[in-house]
Enzyme design. Structure first.
Site, PDB file in Angstrom:
ATOM      1  N   TRP A 136      -7.106 -16.389 -40.461  1.00  0.00           N
ATOM      2  CA  TRP A 136      -6.501 -14.967 -39.997  1.00  0.00           C
ATOM      3  C   TRP A 136      -7.426 -14.273 -39.318  1.00  0.00           C
ATOM      4  CZ3 TRP A 136      -1.430 -15.342 -40.441  1.00  0.00           C
ATOM      5  CH2 TRP A 136      -0.974 -16.057 -41.644  1.00  0.00           C
ATOM      6  N   ASP A 176      -8.484  -5.874 -42.807  1.00  0.00           N
ATOM      7  CA  ASP A 176      -7.466  -6.409 -43.306  1.00  0.00           C
ATOM      8  C   ASP A 176      -7.610  -6.721 -44.905  1.00  0.00           C
ATOM      9  OD1 ASP A 176      -5.260  -8.172 -43.990  1.00  0.00           O
ATOM     10  OD2 ASP A 176      -5.686  -9.431 -42.656  1.00  0.00           O
ATOM     11  N   LYS A 194       1.398  -9.511 -51.450  1.00  0.00           N
ATOM     12  CA  LYS A 194       0.379 -10.503 -52.354  1.00  0.00           C
ATOM     13  C   LYS A 194       0.596  -9.410 -53.783  1.00  0.00           C
ATOM     14  CE  LYS A 194      -1.082 -13.033 -48.868  1.00  0.00           C
ATOM     15  NZ  LYS A 194      -0.721 -14.490 -48.827  1.00  0.00           N
TER      16      LYS A 194
END
Lengths: 353, 353
Positions: free
Chosen positions: B98, B165, B189
């Protein structure tokens, strides 16, 4: 429960879709649909089914199109279509607030030719006499304008690619969908709940601009990952799939178009007949079959009318602030009975008034 | 029902959230939550509550931050943070897939200085010795790397704005959140279902780049409309609000952090103790408390192990293809019992092996 939801969007969806959606939140093949991986077999199947149903309703199978279900809303498409397609100049038809917003975003990427606009008359009609230059990258318009209650009845004849925002009337009526090169639609009218956006794009029009495009804004990137470049909005896509399946099971667009014509006929007939009301749209040919906008000729009746429709279990009838008055949004899942109830309330006001 | 969902995301959420979400699909103040207007009093209240809970959990009330709930996923934030903040150059820490994606998008907007990377060792640790230049526009990193199972334990000390993030560990542990200038997190999540993204941004860092920003990508535009510039993903935001409320009702981040430490302790203890397994992450200090990655030392045990955990009602334990082996994702809503079950399955394999 409120019985008749005339909201402009997010809006009424079929009751059986709500039931299936609630069931899936509790148990979707042994997990909640809210906790399944988007890479799971079960969700991949949902995505494929959603894409297949979209193609089927639009009659665009095997014609070189790809279907994407993205997040971000139709407002993101104002930007994405220009990012991907606008190299030099594009033509836009200005038929309402959403057209103006789409034009604003497109201007960041190239020259925008506004071929016609009804802005000066508060968008109370669809401009008719205009020409689209043959050297533009594409021609963009909205088929339906929720706020003002106007709707394009015919697909314009042009020689350039057509990019079209069908957010508020997709799957509600037949159109020559194969004349369109890119169709996009926020889910939250006839397709599903807020949070997903359908993009159906002819692949051959892509890859022609010279700028580099951020991955998340690049249709080709999303196509290459079959609409799973990033985690898609799982539940909104699932409910969209259910809603498209409901439409198919009941007879598809030809079935719903007849019902939508009936509902629109009922309300517009009453608006024209009832001496207390008048329609907002000046050219009757432009009247939207999704959103009927109308006002009371005499505001003195406002309190009485508002009380009557609320008492009848009607919700969401207030007009947008740009127009005032009332807006009856009659999307696919709104019943004929709902419109009949509204009509009888209008008649009751006339009797009492 | 599958009892123990170890999926890496979208992932397990609290059962009571599923129940409340299903109820709201059927009846939310007399309509389905899927058909209510985002401008309705009821939804405005949901949005305000969601923003307020996010601030409360992060301890960022009245500190100059704004909270947005957007569509599009964290991948859209890779692009948006650079669009809004990157004027000349930015520093990025490369700790996984990511990070690399975030770096790729940022490079379209300015110079990117990769201050350190663990890519050459397949991201099996978090780089420690690096320095962040004081003349960059911001420093970007991920706190947790789901794929590789690493987690940053301390907030780096830097003199530039921090953009972070936190998709996969937000609301799972305490951090010095006020050292961060922009925090973003995909919901799927610890916050809610797929389809919403939280952005918490210190207002003073905005408005400093010279480029013009498309409306949908402009944090200031979303702030000016209180996260309702366009139709937000209503249901994903509602379920996120429910999940944050569940966290608060049970004792907040301090309560969940203790449970998360306990779960991580159980699994890592077994990985280190059990002669059949080994952890993927080389530096134990970098081990993620959200995602424990591990492999079988001898692949010959694979079929037996896979059968054992599936029989125990465990789901979603396969590792990401970049790492192989197994990944136990232990987000907030995963019970201690689930991890105990996994540990006993690992012990059973040892006995049988």
């Amino acid at each position: 429960m409120l019985k008749y939801n005339f909201s402009a969007g997010p809006c009424v969806l079929p009751q059986e879709v709500f039931k299936k959606a609630a069931d899936a939140v509790l148990d979707f093949n042994d997990l909640s649909i809210l906790e399944i991986s988007h890479r799971s077999k079960d969700f991949v199947q949902v995505m494929e089914q959603a894409q297949s149903l979209a193609f089927e309703h639009l009659g665009l199978q095997d014609k070189g199109y790809k279907a994407l279900f993205l997040g971000g809303g139709a407002s993101m498409q104002f930007l994405m279509c220009a990012y991907n397609l606008l190299e030099n100049k594009a033509a836009y038809l200005n038929t309402g607030t959403w057209s103006a917003k789409a034009i604003k975003e497109a201007k960041m990427f190239g020259e925008v030719i506004e071929v016609a606009s009804s802005k000066d008359s508060n968008y109370n009609h669809i401009p008719k006499s205009y020409s689209v230059p043959s050297d533009v990258d594409y021609f963009h318009f909205q088929t339906n304008n929720t706020i003002f209650g106007t709707q394009l009845q015919e697909t314009p004849s042009v020689e350039v690619p057509i990019v079209c925002d069908m957010s508020s009337d997709i799957f509600s009526r037949q159109r020559d969908f194969d004349k369109y090169d890119l169709i996009y639609a926020g889910a939250q009218k006839n397709m599903g709940p807020a949070g997903a956006t359908l993009v159906v794009v002819k692949e051959e029009i892509l890859g022609k601009v010279s700028r580099s495009i951020p991955s998340m804004l690049d249709y080709k990137v999303h196509i290459s990952k079959d609409s799973m470049f990033n985690t898609p909005p799982v539940f909104p896509i699932y409910v969209s799939m259910l809603t498209m399946q409901w439409l198919k099971d009941n007879g598809g667009i030809s079935w719903i178009e007849e019902l939508n014509n009936k509902k629109a006929g009922l309300i517009y007939n009453e608006i024209d007949r009832n001496p207390l009301f008048e329609g907002f749209v000046t050219d009757k040919a432009d009247r939207s079959k999704m959103n009927a906008t109308f006002v009371l000729k005499d505001e003195a009746h406002k309190d009485a009318f508002d009380q009557l429709w609320k008492d009848a279990g009607i919700n969401g009838l207030n007009g947008h602030r740009s127009v005032g008055g009332y807006r009856a949004s009659m999307y696919n899942a709104l019943s004929v009975e709902a419109v009949e109830t509204l009509v009888s309330v209008m008649q009751e006001l006339e009797r009492k008034g």
